[in-house]
Design an enzyme around this catalytic site. Sequence first.
Site, PDB file in Angstrom:
ATOM      1  N   TYR A   1     -57.347  57.413 -45.447  1.00 25.46           N
ATOM      2  CA  TYR A   1     -58.378  56.871 -46.037  1.00 25.46           C
ATOM      3  C   TYR A   1     -57.967  56.088 -47.124  1.00 25.46           C
ATOM      4  CZ  TYR A   1     -63.259  56.474 -47.886  1.00 25.46           C
ATOM      5  OH  TYR A   1     -64.472  56.110 -48.434  1.00 25.46           O
TER       6      TYR A   1
ATOM      7  N   LYS B   1     -58.561  54.683 -42.010  1.00 25.99           N
ATOM      8  CA  LYS B   1     -59.796  54.329 -42.541  1.00 25.99           C
ATOM      9  C   LYS B   1     -59.885  53.248 -43.311  1.00 25.99           C
ATOM     10  CE  LYS B   1     -64.327  55.545 -44.272  1.00 25.99           C
ATOM     11  NZ  LYS B   1     -65.215  56.561 -45.182  1.00 25.99           N
TER      12      LYS B   1
END
EC number: 4.3.3.7
Length: 332
Positions: free
Chosen positions: A161, A189
């Site tokens: 992320y 992400k």
Amino acid sequence: MITNSAAVKPNFHLPMRSFELKNRTSPEDIKALRLITAIKTPYLPDGRFDLEAYDDLVNMQIGQGAEGVIVGGTTGEGQLMSWEEHIILIAHTVNCFGGKIKVIGNTGSNSTREAIHATEQGFAVGMHAALHINPYYGKTSLDGMVAHFRSVLSMGPTIIYNVPARTGQDIPPHVIQTLAESVNLAGVKECVGNDRIKQYTDDGIVVWSGNDDQCHDARWGYGATGVVSVASNLVPGLMRELMFGGVNPTLNSKLLPLIDWLFHMPNPIGLNTALAQLGVIRPVFRLPFVPLPVDKRIEFANLVKEIGREHFVGNKVVEVLDDDDFFLVSRY
């Protein structure tokens, strides 16, 4: 006056350390997901988890076509949980819903030791994949970042992320390209923007947009696999259509005012306020989060009417809550 109440500390216990994976999933299974919801964690007035409301939220996601949930992420307020709470919520989600939706546990930390320990336990209770942030606040070198991620990638399918607006440090593409050598890297992400997404997709790396306002273009114009969404907590069916239905600028434009409203203040303040006004969670906030001011609450009610109440989760009439309706919990 908004109420400030204390909470009873839950009696949670971590599972014993185990290398036996309860729910083994391949990274390829995770790479196929188009709509992943960063699920909200609701609370009782004493600050404990409201598991009945939580189960309803997850069931609504499943019913509207979400394929995965992030448990205890930024939206789920993992930063306000103890690790005991974190693992118990992951375990609960797996036990109740693991056969119907992919459970991705946020077990990241700025401490490599804590990230390893939490990830071991998350996989031991059956999560399908882990979400990992780069070390924040106590930032490391790029070599240290690679070493940190390698320490957790060995355990199972992993989504990395990148959200430098929160961590204070970007994960540059060459770090991701180095980590892509691991078979357990499911993807990234990415919150930096669609140009970065295009760079990864050109390199054959799976990437999800972390920005609801950019996810339509990311999906259909820049090669993103899908989205890790906040807005899908509210309108999962419409977000699924946005990710599965092809280029749809009309729907995207319809949703942008809601998305702009959601992120007027740092997430999850807007989402917490919205779900409370929809009557699907109790109006309880763990501090330091507080509800949006009344003018924004009125604005949300108007947005629901414009988009159509039938597209939102729950079935109650949207309300404009008063300050006195909210509970703020500082001890739990």
